[in-house]
Structure formats: C-alpha cells, structure tokens
Design a protein around this motif. Structure first.
Motif, PDB file in Angstrom:
ATOM      1  N   ASN A 162       0.873  -1.374   0.132  1.00 59.97           N
ATOM      2  CA  ASN A 162       0.107   0.088  -0.073  1.00 59.97           C
ATOM      3  C   ASN A 162       0.908   1.419  -0.043  1.00 59.97           C
ATOM      4  O   ASN A 162       0.443   2.320   0.598  1.00 59.97           O
ATOM      5  N   ASP A 163       1.937   1.304  -0.415  1.00 62.91           N
ATOM      6  CA  ASP A 163       2.983   2.282  -0.623  1.00 62.91           C
ATOM      7  C   ASP A 163       3.092   2.865  -2.062  1.00 62.91           C
ATOM      8  O   ASP A 163       3.524   2.301  -2.936  1.00 62.91           O
ATOM      9  N   MET A 164       2.380   3.909  -2.108  1.00 57.02           N
ATOM     10  CA  MET A 164       2.209   4.481  -3.688  1.00 57.02           C
ATOM     11  C   MET A 164       3.766   5.172  -4.083  1.00 57.02           C
ATOM     12  O   MET A 164       4.119   5.172  -5.311  1.00 57.02           O
ATOM     13  N   ALA A 165       4.493   5.496  -3.219  1.00 57.18           N
ATOM     14  CA  ALA A 165       5.792   5.865  -3.512  1.00 57.18           C
ATOM     15  C   ALA A 165       6.640   4.716  -4.149  1.00 57.18           C
ATOM     16  O   ALA A 165       7.269   4.874  -5.314  1.00 57.18           O
ATOM     17  N   HIS A 170     -16.055   4.730  -3.925  1.00 58.55           N
ATOM     18  CA  HIS A 170     -15.632   5.358  -2.670  1.00 58.55           C
ATOM     19  C   HIS A 170     -14.633   6.408  -3.051  1.00 58.55           C
ATOM     20  O   HIS A 170     -14.582   7.380  -2.348  1.00 58.55           O
ATOM     21  N   TYR A 171     -13.929   6.258  -4.210  1.00 58.86           N
ATOM     22  CA  TYR A 171     -12.868   7.286  -4.532  1.00 58.86           C
ATOM     23  C   TYR A 171     -13.408   8.392  -5.514  1.00 58.86           C
ATOM     24  O   TYR A 171     -12.783   9.236  -6.028  1.00 58.86           O
ATOM     25  N   GLY A 172     -14.735   8.172  -6.003  1.00 58.61           N
ATOM     26  CA  GLY A 172     -15.088   8.661  -7.166  1.00 58.61           C
ATOM     27  C   GLY A 172     -14.486   8.445  -8.396  1.00 58.61           C
ATOM     28  O   GLY A 172     -14.219   9.689  -9.412  1.00 58.61           O
ATOM     29  N   VAL A 173     -13.884   7.632  -8.590  1.00 65.97           N
ATOM     30  CA  VAL A 173     -13.131   7.123  -9.770  1.00 65.97           C
ATOM     31  C   VAL A 173     -14.214   6.352 -11.080  1.00 65.97           C
ATOM     32  O   VAL A 173     -14.879   5.549 -10.348  1.00 65.97           O
ATOM     33  N   PRO A 174     -14.166   7.037 -12.121  1.00 57.86           N
ATOM     34  CA  PRO A 174     -15.039   6.244 -13.023  1.00 57.86           C
ATOM     35  C   PRO A 174     -14.660   4.750 -13.312  1.00 57.86           C
ATOM     36  O   PRO A 174     -13.487   4.550 -13.333  1.00 57.86           O
ATOM     37  N   ILE A 175     -15.740   3.934 -13.157  1.00 61.05           N
ATOM     38  CA  ILE A 175     -15.524   2.640 -13.255  1.00 61.05           C
ATOM     39  C   ILE A 175     -14.900   2.030 -14.449  1.00 61.05           C
ATOM     40  O   ILE A 175     -14.018   0.964 -14.643  1.00 61.05           O
ATOM     41  N   ASP A 176     -14.906   2.755 -15.664  1.00 57.62           N
ATOM     42  CA  ASP A 176     -14.134   2.389 -17.008  1.00 57.62           C
ATOM     43  C   ASP A 176     -12.659   2.664 -16.680  1.00 57.62           C
ATOM     44  O   ASP A 176     -12.002   2.292 -17.799  1.00 57.62           O
ATOM     45  N   GLN A 179      -7.120  -8.463   2.432  1.00 61.27           N
ATOM     46  CA  GLN A 179      -7.488  -9.351   3.228  1.00 61.27           C
ATOM     47  C   GLN A 179      -6.683  -9.863   4.388  1.00 61.27           C
ATOM     48  O   GLN A 179      -7.198 -10.218   5.432  1.00 61.27           O
ATOM     49  N   ASN A 180      -5.255  -9.483   4.081  1.00 61.03           N
ATOM     50  CA  ASN A 180      -4.347  -9.945   5.110  1.00 61.03           C
ATOM     51  C   ASN A 180      -3.829  -8.744   6.091  1.00 61.03           C
ATOM     52  O   ASN A 180      -3.279  -8.742   6.864  1.00 61.03           O
ATOM     53  N   SER A 181      -4.582  -7.336   5.742  1.00 63.46           N
ATOM     54  CA  SER A 181      -4.294  -6.355   6.587  1.00 63.46           C
ATOM     55  C   SER A 181      -5.300  -5.522   7.081  1.00 63.46           C
ATOM     56  O   SER A 181      -5.159  -4.607   7.939  1.00 63.46           O
ATOM     57  N   GLY A 182      -6.377  -5.531   6.063  1.00 67.92           N
ATOM     58  CA  GLY A 182      -7.438  -4.419   6.387  1.00 67.92           C
ATOM     59  C   GLY A 182      -7.308  -2.938   5.934  1.00 67.92           C
ATOM     60  O   GLY A 182      -8.193  -2.347   6.152  1.00 67.92           O
ATOM     61  N   GLN A 183      -6.346  -3.019   4.999  1.00 70.69           N
ATOM     62  CA  GLN A 183      -6.004  -1.657   4.538  1.00 70.69           C
ATOM     63  C   GLN A 183      -6.654  -1.410   3.284  1.00 70.69           C
ATOM     64  O   GLN A 183      -7.005  -2.340   2.549  1.00 70.69           O
ATOM     65  N   ILE A 184      -6.943  -0.086   2.872  1.00 70.06           N
ATOM     66  CA  ILE A 184      -7.688   0.126   1.982  1.00 70.06           C
ATOM     67  C   ILE A 184      -6.785   0.828   0.800  1.00 70.06           C
ATOM     68  O   ILE A 184      -5.919   1.729   0.801  1.00 70.06           O
ATOM     69  N   ALA A 185      -6.731   0.340  -0.683  1.00 73.17           N
ATOM     70  CA  ALA A 185      -5.758   0.698  -1.596  1.00 73.17           C
ATOM     71  C   ALA A 185      -6.101   2.069  -2.092  1.00 73.17           C
ATOM     72  O   ALA A 185      -7.600   2.522  -2.246  1.00 73.17           O
ATOM     73  N   PRO A 186      -5.292   2.976  -2.178  1.00 73.69           N
ATOM     74  CA  PRO A 186      -5.472   4.411  -2.829  1.00 73.69           C
ATOM     75  C   PRO A 186      -5.899   4.213  -4.321  1.00 73.69           C
ATOM     76  O   PRO A 186      -5.037   4.802  -5.003  1.00 73.69           O
ATOM     77  N   LEU A 187      -7.139   3.891  -4.793  1.00 73.32           N
ATOM     78  CA  LEU A 187      -7.349   3.892  -5.950  1.00 73.32           C
ATOM     79  C   LEU A 187      -7.071   4.908  -6.801  1.00 73.32           C
ATOM     80  O   LEU A 187      -6.800   4.677  -8.232  1.00 73.32           O
ATOM     81  N   ASP A 188      -7.415   6.174  -6.270  1.00 72.12           N
ATOM     82  CA  ASP A 188      -7.115   7.253  -7.102  1.00 72.12           C
ATOM     83  C   ASP A 188      -5.719   7.830  -7.520  1.00 72.12           C
ATOM     84  O   ASP A 188      -5.373   7.744  -8.861  1.00 72.12           O
ATOM     85  N   GLU A 189      -4.744   7.342  -6.810  1.00 70.55           N
ATOM     86  CA  GLU A 189      -3.485   7.331  -7.064  1.00 70.55           C
ATOM     87  C   GLU A 189      -3.197   6.228  -8.114  1.00 70.55           C
ATOM     88  O   GLU A 189      -2.118   6.528  -8.819  1.00 70.55           O
ATOM     89  N   ILE A 190      -3.644   5.104  -7.815  1.00 71.23           N
ATOM     90  CA  ILE A 190      -3.158   4.167  -8.427  1.00 71.23           C
ATOM     91  C   ILE A 190      -3.895   4.428 -10.202  1.00 71.23           C
ATOM     92  O   ILE A 190      -2.784   3.991 -10.772  1.00 71.23           O
ATOM     93  N   VAL A 191      -4.846   4.658 -10.214  1.00 67.65           N
ATOM     94  CA  VAL A 191      -5.324   5.198 -11.469  1.00 67.65           C
ATOM     95  C   VAL A 191      -4.492   6.071 -12.096  1.00 67.65           C
ATOM     96  O   VAL A 191      -4.061   6.203 -13.539  1.00 67.65           O
ATOM     97  N   LYS A 192      -3.924   7.126 -11.518  1.00 71.82           N
ATOM     98  CA  LYS A 192      -2.992   8.232 -12.154  1.00 71.82           C
ATOM     99  C   LYS A 192      -1.770   7.635 -12.437  1.00 71.82           C
ATOM    100  O   LYS A 192      -1.235   7.841 -13.616  1.00 71.82           O
ATOM    101  N   LEU A 193      -1.351   6.746 -11.760  1.00 76.53           N
ATOM    102  CA  LEU A 193       0.185   6.054 -12.096  1.00 76.53           C
ATOM    103  C   LEU A 193      -0.057   5.037 -13.249  1.00 76.53           C
ATOM    104  O   LEU A 193       0.826   4.964 -14.108  1.00 76.53           O
TER     105      LEU A 193
END
Length: 433
Positions: free
Chosen positions: A225-228, A301-307, A258-272
C-alpha cells in the motif's frame, strides 16, 4: 641453479626431438593431394578415443541376477519419501464447529456466542428474501447444474445474475464463476502470460498470489500500500526500456486487503496507471457491497469512473451472503474469459439457487441502503471498543469490515507473538465472543 640447468636442457632437447619427428617427411601423408601433418593424425586418434569413451555405457548390469533374498533385503532397507512433510504441533488446527447459522450470534458446542469471525458484513445470512429466492430456485432448477457453462450448464438465472451485477456496477458486462476464491486465480492467468509484467502489492492474499504464479508472468512486488514504492517500481521498469513498451503490463491490487484490512488508494493508482500505461486488475471481494455511498465498491468510494479500471473481480461469499464470484469489465474482457479462463470453462456452473440469492442480495442492497450505514456504525463501534485494549492496537483502516488487532510491542519472536494472540483468542472465545 646448477641442478636445474641440466633438467631444462634435457626437456628442451626432448621437445625438439618430438617436434622433429612430427615435422619429418615420414610423419606426413598426402591424401587426395592434401598434405596432412603428423600432429593432425594424433589429434584425429584422440578424437576417436573420446568418441568411443563417450559412447560406452556408464553402467553394466551384473551378469548374475539378484537372488530373491537379496531383493527382499533391498526392499526392507528402502524407505520411501513421505507424501507430505510431517505436521508440526504448532501447525495443527482445531477449528470451531458451528451448530447453527453463521449469523451475528451462533452456537458452538451448545453455547451461544457473538460471532466476530464471519464475513456476513450486511447481515444477509438468514434474510427472508434470500431464503425465498433460494427455495423458488431449488423447486424450479434443482440443486446443481451438472455441467460447465459452455456445455449445457448455462441457466437463465446465470444470465440474470451477470446482467444484474453489470447494471449495478455500471459496466458493460460481467461473468460468473462457480467458486469465489477461484475467480481471481483464474482471471489473472487468462490475461497475463509468460513474458508479461505484473506489478503487484506484496500484501495480496493467497488467491492472488496463486494467480500470479499460474500466469508465469514476470512479477515485481512493491511495498504494501505504498504509492511511492509503486511509482518507483513503475519508473524503473519503463524508463529507457523500449522492450517494456511492446509487452502487456498490469498492476494487481486488492481494494480492501484481506491480510491487513488496509484500503488501496485507487485514485493514486489510476494516475500512475495512466502515466506509465499499465492495466489495473482490482480484487474487490471485501469491498463489493461495503464501500461507496451505495456499496458499489472502491471506485465509488474514491469517485473514480468505473471504466478506468480494466478488470474487476470479487467473491460473493461475503457481503452478498451467497457463493461464487464474478468478473466485470468491458464486453471484450468478459468474452475473452468464456474460452480462456480455466475456472469458468472447466468447472460446473454456479448452482442456480446461489445465483438467485446473489440477485436478491443486490436487489436488497439497492432497496435498503441503510444496511451500509448500519455496517459502518458497527465498524466504528468496534473500533471505539477495542481502541483502549491494553497491549493491543488496531492496524486496519477505519472503514474496513475486517478489523485487525496486533500487539503494541512484539515479544521479539514471531512464534511467541502468535502463541500470545492465540491465547487471547481462546480466552475471548471462552467468554462467549
């Protein structure tokens, strides 16, 4: 020095005689007009000897066969390798046996306990609408399908369920799988092949790991879960590498790990993803029906378009309280799996009553959005109650329905930490939780 000089002179003289012998006219031959020196003859003989030695059998069986007594003795001495390694005492698992439905309260060994171990996030186990839909489906279709989807295993309720999920999420199409956990490790190898590059979070759970292994792709992990770390990994893979531009590239993450309960920052992932031209495979088993204003998952949750997400998978055994799984995306993504995904092609299709239950669960979620507010209220209440627990701290995200507790201070030994946590769990269980 005086003693060494005669030896050197003798060696020089011997070498001179050998050289003269090979260069003498008698040591030469003419074959078809070509002069062959003596050293070539010697080299030819050496090659012939080498070939002869290599062609010989390395082992000659004994001329006299073994007697029955000798055979029996050899058999008695032989010890076969075990089929599996011995199970260590620490690895032995003695799971609790439920004697009632896995609802908020259940019965174990005749004792009613509060159930904190179930993934029944929306409390739909025992829901009357789901039960009625299952009963109606059982009466109409029976229990199982007894055939894969491509060979008389497709039933109209499967198509209804696929359409319902696609409409709910706002995607062009979706495809059903018979077993939740097999969805992701069938989908990944269906798209990712040998020579492709997959950049995956190091914290993904076993089913995702298995899919990565089966794909035979080149897998590179980034820190959990480390975007850097993700950005650095993508940069290293693509910078100045023209070969990378010509092969398929994927980012594989979970919405709620499932192994940590952390939420992935989808907005940053989509930008990358868009910056480095990768595709995203998102596993949403623990966020579908949980995250977002209406339970549509991480994108909402992040307001990211599903497509923006190329491939989405999820198991239906959590929030929907049924079984099976689905993959959703473009029509091209879905159609590809109907002939290329092992879990879809070779498995008997999802029992019709489970597909009916999934349709009813999504309908219930749409008609009763308050269940999401109840879930978040319960998660917040649990966080509040556990936050002051001496010696323990919560390590999961505040919106995650999977709440993780860990020791504030490690004992310095993983085995000792696990024993201590197991002791705490046993004590809590004995107290009725």
């Amino acid at each position: 020095m005086d003693m060494a000089l005669p030896i050197v002179n003798a060696t020089t003289a011997a070498l001179a005689r050998v050289s003269a012998a090979f260069n003498a006219p008698l040591a030469r031959a003419v074959v078809f007009g070509v002069h062959i020196d003596g050293h070539l003859v010697v080299e030819g003989l050496l090659i012939a000897v080498i070939v002869f030695q290599l062609s010989r059998k390395s082992y000659k069986p004994p001329k006299k066969p073994l007697s029955e007594k000798e055979v029996d003795e050899l058999c008695d001495e032989w010890e076969p390798e075990p089929l599996c390694p011995p199970v260590k005492e620490r690895s032995h698992i003695d799971p609790a046996i439920l004697e009632s439905a896995a609802g908020p309260h259940t019965t174990i060994e005749g004792k009613e306990v509060v159930n904190f171990a179930s993934a029944n996030y929306l409390g739909l186990i025992g829901n009357e609408k789901l039960i009625d839909s299952c009963v109606g489906s059982l009466e109409k279709y029976g229990v199982g399908s007894c055939g894969p989807r491509g060979f008389y295993g497709t039933i109209d309720v499967h198509l209804d369920c696929e359409a319902k999920i696609a409409n709910f999420l706002g995607t062009p199409d979706s495809i059903l799988y018979s077993y939740g956990i097999s969805t992701i490790f069938s989908v990944i190898p269906a798209f990712c092949k040998k020579g492709d590059i997959i950049v995956a979070d190091e914290g993904v759970h076993w089913a995702v790991q298995n899919g990565l292994y089966l794909s035979r792709s080149t897998v590179v992990y980034f820190k959990h879960n480390d975007m850097a770390s993700l950005a650095s990994t993508l940069e290293k893979l693509t910078r100045g590498n023209k070969r990378t531009e010509k092969i398929r590239r994927y980012i594989v993450v979970e919405s709620i790990y499932q192994n940590s309960g952390q939420i992935a920052p989808l907005d940053e992932i989509v930008k990358l993803k868009e910056k480095y031209l990768f595709r995203v495979i998102l596993e949403e088993s623990h966020s579908f029906g949980v995250l977002g204003k209406s339970g549509r998952g991480l994108a909402e949750h992040y307001g990211v378009p599903i497509d923006k997400i190329d491939i989405i998978t999820a198991g239906m055994g959590n929030a929907l309280a049924t079984d099976g799984g689905f993959c959703t995306g473009s029509a091209r993504v879905v159609d590809h799996q109907r002939l290329s995904s092992a879990g879809y092609v070779f498995s008997a299709s999802l029992p019709p009553y489970l597909a009916s239950a999934a349709v009813s669960a999504v309908n219930y979620l749409e008609e009763n959005p308050s269940v999401l507010a109840n879930l978040r209220s319960n998660v917040a209440l649990l966080h509040t109650g556990l936050s002051d627990t001496p010696g323990l701290e919560i390590s999961s995200h505040v919106l995650s329905p999977i709440v993780f507790l860990k020791l504030k201070k490690s004992t310095g030994s993983l085995a000792t930490d696990l024993d201590l946590l197991e002791t705490i769990a046993e004590q809590v269980s004995s107290d009725g939780l």
